[in-house]
Design an enzyme around this catalytic site. Structure first.
Site, PDB file in Angstrom:
ATOM      1  N   ASP A   1       0.885  -1.150   0.000  1.00  0.00           N
ATOM      2  CA  ASP A   1       0.000   0.000   0.000  1.00  0.00           C
ATOM      3  C   ASP A   1       0.937   1.217   0.000  1.00  0.00           C
ATOM      4  O   ASP A   1       2.098   1.087   0.358  1.00  0.00           O
ATOM      5  CB  ASP A   1      -0.836  -0.065   1.279  1.00  0.00           C
ATOM      6  CG  ASP A   1      -1.507   1.244   1.609  1.00  0.00           C
ATOM      7  OD1 ASP A   1      -2.258   1.724   0.767  1.00  0.00           O
ATOM      8  OD2 ASP A   1      -1.295   1.757   2.716  1.00  0.00           O
TER       9      ASP A   1
ATOM     10  N   ASP B   1      -1.641  -0.622   5.923  1.00  0.00           N
ATOM     11  CA  ASP B   1      -1.823  -0.001   7.231  1.00  0.00           C
ATOM     12  C   ASP B   1      -3.257   0.445   7.530  1.00  0.00           C
ATOM     13  O   ASP B   1      -3.634   0.610   8.670  1.00  0.00           O
ATOM     14  CB  ASP B   1      -0.917   1.232   7.354  1.00  0.00           C
ATOM     15  CG  ASP B   1      -1.407   2.352   6.458  1.00  0.00           C
ATOM     16  OD1 ASP B   1      -1.667   2.087   5.282  1.00  0.00           O
ATOM     17  OD2 ASP B   1      -1.563   3.479   6.937  1.00  0.00           O
TER      18      ASP B   1
ATOM     19  N   ASP C   1      -7.292  -1.474   3.856  1.00  0.00           N
ATOM     20  CA  ASP C   1      -6.391  -2.551   3.439  1.00  0.00           C
ATOM     21  C   ASP C   1      -6.790  -3.902   4.024  1.00  0.00           C
ATOM     22  O   ASP C   1      -6.285  -4.943   3.598  1.00  0.00           O
ATOM     23  CB  ASP C   1      -4.949  -2.250   3.870  1.00  0.00           C
ATOM     24  CG  ASP C   1      -4.410  -1.004   3.209  1.00  0.00           C
ATOM     25  OD1 ASP C   1      -4.745  -0.781   2.034  1.00  0.00           O
ATOM     26  OD2 ASP C   1      -3.669  -0.259   3.865  1.00  0.00           O
TER      27      ASP C   1
END
Ligand code: ADP
Ligand code: MG
Length: 333
Positions: free
Chosen positions: A37, A230, A234
């Site tokens: 990410d 995080d 996600d």
């Protein structure tokens, strides 16, 4: 063998890598693709306001409306907008608050409806706005369906990220990919700086899962995918992949809960360390299996032919166990 895995998990935790089970430690060794990410994972997730552009209101007013919208959010973007806005927001006056994943925020405050978010949010609400390609993340603000300006905020790449990508490549990872809800300009610039193989931008949480499904096409059991993230957004991806890794410091509770491995220090370079520990553990597990069974078979044959004494039998049992334990402890070094 279990002790080797315990040692592996133990040494990993000493490095700030919490592994939720020996199966994940084992799986790390088979990872060939690591997907990241962006915000909060490869970048600091701490933004600074770099530009404020108003449309028909004063700068203070624009900042005030943005701050009101972001007052209830935990998103890194929200924190960066609230930081320069020194005044406090009266939370009691916020009547309706809605955080729309990968879009932004919608709130009702006194008699105003405030929108703060990206282009997708503006388009979804049919708001006429000045689109722009600033180098950074742009937060557009609208009040009662009227565009009042935008705030550009910029994030820094973590100091550790470049080393992280280099290290995992050295550990034999074939492919590095970045998925982000942020815009294309920011995504390309980060991907280029970090020499990532692929980058996908403007993704909604469910689209992140779709991109992962595409990566899974044509893979076998021994080619595993790890995802590092995080945010709340996600969590679905963390749950889907073979090895889900969450940032423990910056990460949201949902991400930490859904992950198999948690990096307490928020440093992506720990992934390479984890893979290294996984490989070392695997090697020692096999050394122990071959060593223990080997000695036992030899002594059994010697015993059957009448050549082994009581002491050799004791060594084959207790001695072998002790040496295997000592060998397992080598992982800690
Ligand atoms: P990433 O996938 O990079 O971690 P997110 O999915 O959390 O990013 O967010 C994607 C985009 O959605 C952001 O770049 C921003 O444009 C918009 N966004 C999300 N949350 C907020 C917020 N609280 N305020 C304004 N914009 C937001
Ligand atoms: Mg994020």
């Amino acid at each position: 063998i279990p002790l080797s895995y315990f040692s592996g998990i133990g040494v990993a935790s000493k490095h700030g890598i919490l592994i939720k089970g020996s199966n994940y430690l084992e799986a790390l060794r088979y990872v060939d693709t690591v997907v990241f990410d962006k915000t909060g994972t490869l970048t600091e997730g701490v933004f600074d306001v770099v530009k404020v552009k108003t449309a028909g209101v004063s700068q203070d007013e624009l900042m005030k409306f943005a701050a009101i919208a972001e007052a209830n959010s935990n998103h890194p973007i929200a924190k960066s907008i609230l930081k320069p806005y020194n005044k406090s927001v009266d939370l009691n006056k916020i009547e309706k608050y809605e955080e729309i994943a990968a879009h932004g925020i919608k709130v009702k405050y006194e008699n105003n409806t405030i929108l703060a978010g990206n282009e997708k949010l503006m388009k979804a609400n049919n708001i006429k706005f000045e689109s722009n390609k600033e180098a950074g993340t742009v937060v557009y603000v609208a009040v009662d369906n009227k565009f009042i300006g935008y705030i550009v905020i910029a994030d820094k790449i973590k100091k550790d990220s470049e080393k992280a990508i280099k290290d995992i490549k050295e550990q034999g990872i074939k492919q590095t990919v970045m998925l982000t809800g942020d815009n294309k300009e920011v995504a390309t610039s980060v991907a280029k700086k970090l020499k990532l193989d692929k980058a996908f931008s403007n993704l909604l949480p469910n689209e992140k899962v779709d991109r992962i499904e595409e990566l899974y096409v044509g893979r076998n059991e021994k080619e595993k995918i790890a995802f590092v993230g995080d945010g709340i957004n996600d969590a679905p991806v963390l749950a889907r992949v073979d090895v889900g890794i969450a940032m423990g410091g910056l990460g949201s509770d949902a991400a930490i809960e859904a992950a198999d491995i948690v990096i307490m220090t928020d440093e992506p370079s720990k992934i390479a360390k984890g893979i290294q520990i996984s490989k070392k553990t695997y090697k020692i597990v096999w050394q122990n299996i071959i060593f223990a069974l080997g000695i036992k078979i030899i002594v059994m044959i010697l015993g059957a032919t009448g050549l082994a004494s009581m002491w050799e039998a004791v060594f084959a049992d207790v001695g072998v166990a002790l040496i295997a334990v000592l060998n397992a402890m080598r992982i800690m070094k």
